[in-house]
Design an enzyme around this catalytic site. Structure first.
Site, short mmCIF file in Angstrom:
data_model
loop_
_atom_site.label_atom_id
_atom_site.label_comp_id
_atom_site.label_asym_id
_atom_site.label_seq_id
_atom_site.Cartn_x
_atom_site.Cartn_y
_atom_site.Cartn_z
N GLY A 4 0.84 -1.21 0.00
CA GLY A 4 0.00 0.00 0.00
C GLY A 4 0.86 1.25 0.00
N GLY A 7 -0.44 4.55 -1.38
CA GLY A 7 -1.66 5.09 -0.77
C GLY A 7 -1.33 6.29 0.12
N LEU A 33 -1.48 -8.37 -2.83
CA LEU A 33 -1.66 -9.14 -1.59
C LEU A 33 -2.37 -10.47 -1.84
CD1 LEU A 33 -2.54 -6.18 0.75
CD2 LEU A 33 -0.59 -7.73 1.01
N ALA A 39 -4.72 -2.39 1.29
CA ALA A 39 -6.09 -2.81 1.59
C ALA A 39 -7.07 -2.17 0.62
CB ALA A 39 -6.49 -2.37 3.01
N SER A 60 -9.68 -0.05 1.13
CA SER A 60 -9.86 0.68 2.39
C SER A 60 -11.17 1.45 2.47
CB SER A 60 -8.68 1.64 2.58
OG SER A 60 -8.75 2.69 1.62
N SER A 87 -7.93 -1.38 12.25
CA SER A 87 -8.80 -0.21 12.12
C SER A 87 -9.87 -0.12 13.21
CB SER A 87 -9.50 -0.31 10.76
OG SER A 87 -10.59 0.57 10.69
N GLU A 141 -12.73 0.59 12.62
CA GLU A 141 -13.95 0.02 12.02
C GLU A 141 -14.22 -1.39 12.59
OE1 GLU A 141 -15.86 1.84 9.90
OE2 GLU A 141 -17.26 0.26 9.30
N TYR A 188 -15.71 -4.61 5.20
CA TYR A 188 -14.38 -4.07 5.52
C TYR A 188 -14.03 -4.37 6.99
CZ TYR A 188 -10.73 -0.66 6.58
OH TYR A 188 -9.55 -0.07 7.01
N LYS A 204 -11.05 -6.81 8.48
CA LYS A 204 -9.97 -6.29 9.34
C LYS A 204 -9.90 -7.04 10.68
CE LYS A 204 -7.87 -2.97 6.99
NZ LYS A 204 -6.42 -2.83 6.82
P1 NAP Z 1 -5.41 3.99 0.78
O1 NAP Z 1 -4.99 5.39 0.48
O2 NAP Z 1 -6.68 3.47 0.19
O3 NAP Z 1 -4.21 3.03 0.34
C1 NAP Z 1 -4.37 1.64 0.25
C2 NAP Z 1 -3.29 1.07 -0.65
O4 NAP Z 1 -3.46 -0.35 -0.74
C3 NAP Z 1 -3.32 1.61 -2.09
O5 NAP Z 1 -2.02 1.93 -2.49
C4 NAP Z 1 -3.85 0.40 -2.90
O6 NAP Z 1 -3.35 0.34 -4.19
C5 NAP Z 1 -3.28 -0.76 -2.08
N1 NAP Z 1 -3.99 -2.01 -2.36
C6 NAP Z 1 -5.32 -2.22 -2.52
N2 NAP Z 1 -5.57 -3.50 -2.81
C7 NAP Z 1 -4.37 -4.13 -2.85
C8 NAP Z 1 -3.98 -5.46 -3.12
N3 NAP Z 1 -4.87 -6.43 -3.40
N4 NAP Z 1 -2.66 -5.75 -3.12
C9 NAP Z 1 -1.74 -4.79 -2.84
N5 NAP Z 1 -2.05 -3.50 -2.58
C10 NAP Z 1 -3.36 -3.18 -2.57
O7 NAP Z 1 -5.52 3.74 2.35
P2 NAP Z 1 -4.80 4.52 3.57
O8 NAP Z 1 -5.72 5.55 4.08
O9 NAP Z 1 -3.42 4.87 3.19
O10 NAP Z 1 -4.78 3.36 4.66
C11 NAP Z 1 -3.65 2.49 4.82
C12 NAP Z 1 -4.07 1.25 5.60
O11 NAP Z 1 -4.56 1.62 6.87
C13 NAP Z 1 -5.18 0.43 4.95
O12 NAP Z 1 -4.93 -0.92 5.28
C14 NAP Z 1 -6.43 0.90 5.66
O13 NAP Z 1 -7.43 -0.11 5.62
C15 NAP Z 1 -5.88 1.11 7.05
N6 NAP Z 1 -6.57 2.10 7.86
C16 NAP Z 1 -6.79 3.36 7.38
C17 NAP Z 1 -7.39 4.32 8.18
C18 NAP Z 1 -7.61 5.71 7.69
O14 NAP Z 1 -8.42 6.42 8.30
N7 NAP Z 1 -6.91 6.16 6.66
C19 NAP Z 1 -7.76 3.97 9.49
C20 NAP Z 1 -7.50 2.68 9.96
C21 NAP Z 1 -6.89 1.75 9.14
P3 NAP Z 1 -4.29 0.69 -5.46
O15 NAP Z 1 -4.19 2.17 -5.60
O16 NAP Z 1 -3.66 -0.08 -6.56
O17 NAP Z 1 -5.69 0.23 -5.13
O1 F7E Z 2 -16.81 7.95 6.16
C1 F7E Z 2 -20.20 9.34 6.50
C2 F7E Z 2 -20.07 7.84 6.42
O2 F7E Z 2 -15.73 7.04 4.12
C3 F7E Z 2 -16.90 8.57 7.42
C4 F7E Z 2 -11.42 4.44 6.20
O3 F7E Z 2 -10.15 5.03 6.17
O4 F7E Z 2 -11.85 5.13 8.46
C5 F7E Z 2 -12.32 5.21 7.13
O5 F7E Z 2 -13.63 4.66 7.04
C6 F7E Z 2 -18.36 8.81 7.79
C7 F7E Z 2 -19.25 7.57 7.66
O6 F7E Z 2 -14.59 6.83 6.39
C8 F7E Z 2 -20.64 10.56 3.11
O7 F7E Z 2 -21.35 7.21 6.40
C9 F7E Z 2 -21.62 10.81 5.02
O8 F7E Z 2 -20.09 7.47 8.78
O9 F7E Z 2 -14.68 9.01 5.30
P1 F7E Z 2 -15.42 7.75 5.39
P2 F7E Z 2 -14.95 5.54 7.25
O10 F7E Z 2 -16.07 4.77 6.67
O11 F7E Z 2 -15.08 5.95 8.67
C10 F7E Z 2 -11.73 3.80 8.99
C11 F7E Z 2 -11.16 3.92 10.39
C12 F7E Z 2 -10.97 2.91 8.10
O12 F7E Z 2 -10.26 2.01 8.55
C13 F7E Z 2 -11.27 2.99 6.65
O13 F7E Z 2 -10.21 2.41 5.88
O14 F7E Z 2 -18.90 9.77 6.90
N1 F7E Z 2 -20.56 9.98 5.22
N2 F7E Z 2 -21.69 11.18 3.74
C14 F7E Z 2 -19.93 9.80 4.06
N3 F7E Z 2 -18.83 9.09 3.74
C15 F7E Z 2 -18.40 9.11 2.45
N4 F7E Z 2 -17.29 8.41 2.10
N5 F7E Z 2 -19.10 9.82 1.47
C16 F7E Z 2 -20.22 10.56 1.76
O15 F7E Z 2 -20.80 11.19 0.89
#
Ligand code: NAP
Ligand code: F7E
Length: 323
Positions: free
Chosen positions: A9, A12, A58, A81, A83, A124, A126, A150, A154
């Site tokens: 990732g 990302g 992956l 992931a 994500s 996460s 989540e 998701y 996780k």
């Molecule tokens: P992101 O911007 O969506 O980056 C995810 C990366 O994973 C992308 O580079 C994607 O590549 C790659 N990927 C997807 N499917 C894959 C596969 N099958 N094999 C190899 N690589 C793959 O997510 P992020 O916000 O940086 O988050 C990083 C990690 O933290 C993720 O595991 C996410 O679930 C976790 N996480 C994020 C948050 C958050 O709020 N950001 C919170 C908790 C946990 P492509 O561009 O090719 O799809």
């Molecule tokens: O939504 C609400 C939606 O898509 C946040 C990922 O990084 O954090 C992320 O997941 C909230 C939700 O993030 C829209 O229903 C309203 O309640 O920004 P989000 P997420 O679902 O919390 C967790 C920790 C991860 O691990 C994940 O990888 O916002 N919401 N209106 C909306 N969300 C989106 N995307 N779009 C809307 O229009």
């Protein structure tokens, strides 16, 4: 000697900030990217960084083993992931293959090829789903009741990491990260969608913003602060799991109010609801208690919610000023 980090990732949001951070600490940084039919934008976030990349997926165990043998990492960061939570309902099989089986694929390659390395799993908030402790927080001991494909995927990743740690005495740790954002966040996640949409409205480029549930609450931090936590977790002698969060929570509505307000606009005049953005099952409330990482590892976030949003607003304003 230079340490080698292997990041899945890597292109990302978090992978790019983590790469920059580890390079600044003198690491050799390596990673895998998936094959994509258009390569033009895939590596924008890591463009120009002195890192080593190989193709890998992956889901493709052979490609993981190949990368592990080639890079021989000291530290492995499994950030790859699918994500997006809502999209995980549209593509549940791919989500589970990547986020659950993908972790197992990584752990098995780690165990057989570089068992002395250290392994970080991007777990996460989540995973907690509908569970909240009585005091209104989620923490390391809170039960996990996930409400999305998701979240379910996780939970498997989290548990299989703990199993490999206990069964094979590996250094494998989970960071349970709450939402973290930045200008590099995908623009279909709520913060960047709102900021981008509000900036477009303020410039007369759009006249409304279609949203899903405005009344869910999230604990939003900055990705830059959270990648420092990932690294810290791997610098310890013992592998442990840690919640990483700001401890503050806000509704999507409050976030909209702040962002539109900063641009001199009333969000109520522009935001409409489109059921397309609602989820089959919503996670209504997240607020993390990160006392463990703050006291034991001395992790402190540098960004406030306002600094984070202001940086994202400035980013989109700059993009449109050069168009
Ligand atoms: P992101 O911007 O969506 O980056 C995810 C990366 O994973 C992308 O580079 C994607 O590549 C790659 N990927 C997807 N499917 C894959 C596969 N099958 N094999 C190899 N690589 C793959 O997510 P992020 O916000 O940086 O988050 C990083 C990690 O933290 C993720 O595991 C996410 O679930 C976790 N996480 C994020 C948050 C958050 O709020 N950001 C919170 C908790 C946990 P492509 O561009 O090719 O799809
Ligand atoms: O939504 C609400 C939606 O898509 C946040 C990922 O990084 O954090 C992320 O997941 C909230 C939700 O993030 C829209 O229903 C309203 O309640 O920004 P989000 P997420 O679902 O919390 C967790 C920790 C991860 O691990 C994940 O990888 O916002 N919401 N209106 C909306 N969300 C989106 N995307 N779009 C809307 O229009």
């Amino acid at each position: 000697m230079k340490k080698t980090a292997f990041i899945t990732g890597i292109a990302g949001q978090d992978g790019s900030y983590l790469s920059e951070y580890l390079l600044s600490l003198g690491y050799r940084v390596t990673g895998i990217v998936r094959r994509n039919s258009t390569v033009e934008h895939q590596r924008d976030r890591i463009y120009g960084l002195p890192i080593e990349l190989e193709y890998g997926d992956l889901i493709d165990q052979g490609s993981i083993e190949r990368a592990m043998r080639l890079f021989k990492p000291d530290e492995i960061y499994n950030l790859g992931a699918q994500s997006h939570v809502r999209i995980s309902s549209d593509i549940p099989h791919f989500t589970v293959q990547t986020n659950a089986m993908g972790v197992l694929n990584m752990l098995e390659a780690f165990r057989h090829i570089v068992p002395n390395a250290k392994f970080y799993q991007a777990s996460s908030s989540e995973m907690f789903g509908s569970a909240v402790d009585e005091d209104g927080y989620q923490r390391e001991t809170t039960p996990m009741h996930p409400v999305s494909p998701y979240g379910c995927s996780k939970v498997f990743g989290y548990n299989i990491v703990r199993h490999h740690r206990n069964a094979y005495k590996l250094f494998a740790a989970n960071g349970i990260l709450f939402n973290h954002e930045s200008p590099r966040r995908g623009s279909n996640f709520v913060t960047n969608k709102v900021v981008k949409g509000a900036v477009e409205i303020s410039l007369g480029l759009a006249d409304k913003l279609e949203m899903g549930n405005m009344d869910s609450f999230r604990d939003w931090g900055h990705s830059k602060d959270y990648v420092r936590a990932m690294h810290l977790i791997l610098q310890q002698d013992k592998p442990e799991d840690y919640v990483v969060a700001t401890g503050e929570t806000r509704s999507v509505r409050e976030m909209c109010e702040y962002v539109f307000g900063k641009l001199g606009l009333d969000y109520q005049a522009y935001v409409t609801q489109n059921p397309k953005f609602l989820r089959p099952e919503e996670l209504p409330y997240l607020r993390g208690d990160s006392k463990k990482i703050r006291t034991e590892l001395k992790w402190v976030p540098e960004y406030s919610f306002e600094n984070l949003m202001d940086e994202m607003i400035a980013h989109w304003q700059e993009i449109y000023s050069t168009k």
